[in-house]
Design a protein around this motif. Sequence first.
Motif, mmCIF file in Angstrom:
data_model
loop_
_atom_site.group_PDB
_atom_site.id
_atom_site.type_symbol
_atom_site.label_atom_id
_atom_site.label_comp_id
_atom_site.label_asym_id
_atom_site.label_seq_id
_atom_site.Cartn_x
_atom_site.Cartn_y
_atom_site.Cartn_z
ATOM 1 N N MET A 1 0.830 -1.202 0.000
ATOM 2 C CA MET A 1 0.000 0.000 0.000
ATOM 3 C C MET A 1 0.870 1.260 0.000
ATOM 4 S SD MET A 1 -3.479 0.354 2.213
ATOM 5 C CE MET A 1 -2.687 -0.180 3.659
ATOM 6 N N GLN A 2 1.928 1.220 0.830
ATOM 7 C CA GLN A 2 2.810 2.386 0.921
ATOM 8 C C GLN A 2 3.568 2.635 -0.373
ATOM 9 O OE1 GLN A 2 5.095 1.389 4.368
ATOM 10 N NE2 GLN A 2 3.304 1.689 5.664
ATOM 11 N N THR A 3 3.819 1.568 -1.089
ATOM 12 C CA THR A 3 4.576 1.741 -2.328
ATOM 13 C C THR A 3 3.640 1.794 -3.537
ATOM 14 O OG1 THR A 3 4.854 -0.643 -2.374
ATOM 15 C CG2 THR A 3 6.668 0.632 -1.472
ATOM 16 N N SER A 4 2.354 2.073 -3.244
ATOM 17 C CA SER A 4 1.337 2.198 -4.296
ATOM 18 C C SER A 4 1.274 0.982 -5.203
ATOM 19 C CB SER A 4 1.562 3.427 -5.181
ATOM 20 O OG SER A 4 1.850 4.531 -4.430
ATOM 21 N N GLU A 5 1.615 -0.137 -4.643
ATOM 22 C CA GLU A 5 1.517 -1.380 -5.410
ATOM 23 C C GLU A 5 0.177 -2.000 -5.022
ATOM 24 O OE1 GLU A 5 1.944 -4.201 -7.788
ATOM 25 O OE2 GLU A 5 3.651 -2.832 -7.691
ATOM 26 N N ASN A 6 -0.820 -1.900 -5.895
ATOM 27 C CA ASN A 6 -2.134 -2.356 -5.443
ATOM 28 C C ASN A 6 -2.400 -3.832 -5.698
ATOM 29 O OD1 ASN A 6 -2.874 -2.452 -8.091
ATOM 30 N ND2 ASN A 6 -4.481 -0.906 -7.945
ATOM 31 N N GLY A 7 -1.464 -4.489 -6.336
ATOM 32 C CA GLY A 7 -1.617 -5.938 -6.500
ATOM 33 C C GLY A 7 -2.695 -6.321 -7.488
ATOM 34 N N ARG A 8 -2.926 -5.462 -8.486
ATOM 35 C CA ARG A 8 -3.945 -5.789 -9.479
ATOM 36 C C ARG A 8 -3.546 -7.061 -10.217
ATOM 37 N NH1 ARG A 8 -6.489 -2.371 -14.528
ATOM 38 N NH2 ARG A 8 -7.188 -4.262 -15.537
ATOM 39 N N PRO A 9 -4.420 -8.052 -10.186
ATOM 40 C CA PRO A 9 -4.052 -9.323 -10.804
ATOM 41 C C PRO A 9 -4.208 -9.274 -12.316
ATOM 42 C CG PRO A 9 -6.269 -9.458 -9.956
ATOM 43 C CD PRO A 9 -5.781 -8.073 -9.652
ATOM 44 N N GLU A 10 -3.694 -10.277 -12.963
ATOM 45 C CA GLU A 10 -3.902 -10.379 -14.407
ATOM 46 C C GLU A 10 -5.363 -10.667 -14.657
ATOM 47 O OE1 GLU A 10 -1.401 -12.935 -16.827
ATOM 48 O OE2 GLU A 10 0.273 -12.366 -15.511
ATOM 49 N N VAL B 1 -9.318 -0.221 4.081
ATOM 50 C CA VAL B 1 -10.454 -0.795 3.361
ATOM 51 C C VAL B 1 -10.639 -0.050 2.035
ATOM 52 C CG1 VAL B 1 -12.909 -1.359 3.488
ATOM 53 C CG2 VAL B 1 -11.531 -1.333 5.579
ATOM 54 N N ALA B 2 -10.542 1.280 2.099
ATOM 55 C CA ALA B 2 -10.736 2.092 0.896
ATOM 56 C C ALA B 2 -9.719 1.706 -0.186
ATOM 57 C CB ALA B 2 -10.614 3.571 1.243
ATOM 58 N N HIS B 3 -8.502 1.406 0.248
ATOM 59 C CA HIS B 3 -7.455 1.028 -0.699
ATOM 60 C C HIS B 3 -7.837 -0.252 -1.445
ATOM 61 C CE1 HIS B 3 -3.310 0.689 -2.191
ATOM 62 N NE2 HIS B 3 -3.460 -0.609 -2.000
ATOM 63 N N GLU B 4 -8.348 -1.219 -0.700
ATOM 64 C CA GLU B 4 -8.721 -2.493 -1.328
ATOM 65 C C GLU B 4 -9.906 -2.298 -2.284
ATOM 66 O OE1 GLU B 4 -6.448 -4.470 -0.811
ATOM 67 O OE2 GLU B 4 -6.163 -5.167 1.252
ATOM 68 N N ILE B 5 -10.821 -1.406 -1.902
ATOM 69 C CA ILE B 5 -11.989 -1.177 -2.754
ATOM 70 C C ILE B 5 -11.578 -0.447 -4.045
ATOM 71 C CG2 ILE B 5 -14.185 0.091 -2.876
ATOM 72 C CD1 ILE B 5 -14.580 -0.854 0.084
ATOM 73 N N GLU B 6 -10.587 0.430 -3.927
ATOM 74 C CA GLU B 6 -10.065 1.102 -5.119
ATOM 75 C C GLU B 6 -9.544 0.094 -6.138
ATOM 76 O OE1 GLU B 6 -10.144 4.195 -6.406
ATOM 77 O OE2 GLU B 6 -11.558 4.415 -4.743
ATOM 78 N N LEU B 7 -8.920 -0.957 -5.615
ATOM 79 C CA LEU B 7 -8.396 -1.999 -6.504
ATOM 80 C C LEU B 7 -9.531 -2.625 -7.316
ATOM 81 C CD1 LEU B 7 -6.401 -4.147 -7.594
ATOM 82 C CD2 LEU B 7 -6.679 -5.380 -5.452
ATOM 83 N N LEU B 8 -10.652 -2.895 -6.644
ATOM 84 C CA LEU B 8 -11.795 -3.478 -7.351
ATOM 85 C C LEU B 8 -12.278 -2.553 -8.458
ATOM 86 C CD1 LEU B 8 -14.276 -5.054 -4.780
ATOM 87 C CD2 LEU B 8 -12.821 -6.212 -6.420
#
Lengths: 468, 281
Positions: free
Chosen positions: A131-140, A199-206
């Motif tokens: 999260m701190q490194t703005s790596e949101n882990g968006r999957p393929e 939580v907001a960070h994870e929802i942004e990923l979606l």
Amino acid sequence: MTEKSAKKIILNKTPIPDQEPAKRRSNFLEVALGYTPEMAMKEAARCLQCKKPLCVAGCPVNVPIPQFINSIKTGDFKNAITIIKTASFLPAVCGRVCPQEDQCEKYCTLGKKGEPVAIGRLERFAADYAMQTSENGRPEMIEPTGKKVAIVGSGPSGLTCAFDLARLGHSVTIFEALHEAGGVLIYGIPEFRLPKKVVAHEIELLKDMGVKIITNAVIGKLITIDEIMEQFDACFIGTGAGFPKFMGVEGENLNGVYSANEFLTRVNLMRAYEFPEYDTPIKKGQRVAVIGGGNVAMDSVRTALRLGAKEATIIYRRSEKEMPARREEIHHAKEEGIRFELLTNPVKIIGENGWVKAIECVRMDLCEPDESGRSSPVCKAGSEFQIPVDVVIVAIGTGPNPLVPRSTLKLALNACGYITADEGTGRTSREGVFAGGDIVTGAATVILAMGAGRKAAAAIHEYLTCKN
Amino acid sequence: MPKILEKILIRHPDVFYYKVDAPLISKKAKPGQFVIIRIHEKSERIPLSLADINPEEGTISLIVMSVGKTTTEMSTLNAGDEIRDLCGPLGQPTHIEKYGRVILVGGGFGAAPLYPIARELKATGNEVIVIMGARSSDLLIYEKEMRSLSDKVLITTDDGSKGVKGVVTVALKRELEQNAVDMVMAVGPAVMMKFVCETTKPFGVKTTVSLNSIMIDGTGMCGGCRVSIGGKTRFACIDGPEFNGHEVDWDILINRQKTYLNEEKESFEAWKKCHAFAVCE
């Protein structure tokens, strides 16, 4: 472990820095501060990298635990989160609120001799680092399938189901009744245990994955499940168990008596702790009693303390051993100075001029465990006593919200009003309609709801791809 | 975000009519239901009764009187502005059937939500008598609208400036004594509804009331709106807002409505200090 190691096994977990109890009892900042990279690498090095990792089997979503811990050990934090995200959509949440002591860590080989590896803390570290490194882990993502799935409710089961289905190329729309997505993660769990930005960070990923989130959409009122099924190819119901139970004792409707849901929603979702900067008010009691012994009761009592209570007390009818709350939460509560009135049951709430003044309780005895192994509490005759209080919070559990069940045709329910769904797939009595999480099982944990969302996503995917 | 299409000052200086673009809600909403709005990030969620529903146009109408901070802030919104959050329709609709002769009693604001109810009752073949009360004639709202669709409108004012001098129950009792009445529905301040129920009880006339308890989510989650009906706890948001008035524990409702009086005042005063000139139009 095949590799011969000269170093001795360290029996204890690397401690996690906490905010001092004296300081944190008056703020809403997070209690556990998280590992530094050095601490994380040190803790990761404790892992024995078992060939048959029992920890993975103990995880409801089967996170590849030894693999991600190995990445942390070698300092490849980015890879650690990538590995976790293959199995869990909400690691920053799970690392904080999962009962690891009953799941992954319970089965850790190290736990036989000393403390298990701090899997939860490491999971949190990997997620926070990303999260701190703005790596949101968006999957393929897979090519769009053209199939549309509706998800009802944006709590842990709905979010997980949405994540898995979006990844598989389906078009996903989440309907949320409140003005903010996240369900219990937003309205229920306090900021000091789960910061809202996590939580907001994870929802942004979606959202980044193309998932549509429609807030203020009360399914059963604005749109029915039947109407959803006219427009979507499948639907997942994850509306949770959000219907508060009351004790049914005298005085429960006095001013100053809250359900835990109301108390926590005012503080968490509506930010009443920042009143009057935020408009939603809350009664800041000086002497607060919370009825119940679960995590919600602990969250409520610790919230009351942070709002300024001079005395905040848990009233629970069994003993500490039977408390359903996590040991860690009970421990934190004690550190903060929460009082515990155990083997105590409220019999009535006493008022004055319409406001709570005291709570009358009776002492309880635990009788011998019955065949089911459970000891039921019985009243000690003549042991009535009063505790002076100005706020009472009832945290004795919740039931199923009736809005969706009441408005959906031919949806089979059990006797308590929960949706009947297949445990392995979430299939309900209606074709194309799946359900999971607390609306099926009754109130449980975030991770179990996530597990249900994940199983349902797999079943929905199969349903959508086999239908043609 | 839902857009305000029309704003009319219907009673100087503090009662506004809003027509809001809400196609989905308008198609589902029925008389007697309500919505919850939140006007900005830091605002409360407040329930508002539906003053009208127009599915053809895709609009709903709300009437808001500036009484506290949120409603006063709402009054600063104009046509073209958007409402940040609009959630509904919530609650159970009014049960409409052919009762025969129905008296609708509206106190102050109650007249607004009674309007779509009166229209439905009329369309179902009922004789509709409306009793509207206010402290003074200049505080009445919706009189013309009510006259346009009911068989008889009776006005009561505390100061006698229009219609019968006194409270609504004076006119109600007179009607009950003169003619057989099949149904009474009351919407307005809790105290008024309580006295309406006390008036109808000796006549044995079924009376429904619309309870305006404090709410957050409006979906059955918080239990803040709980009311005691016939000795049982019910949630106004999902079981109501309408209940059999003869079963309501009025003291509990009226007491619970006062929970945040101090906080509401504190919040409003602080806001007024910063926005001394914001509310004028």
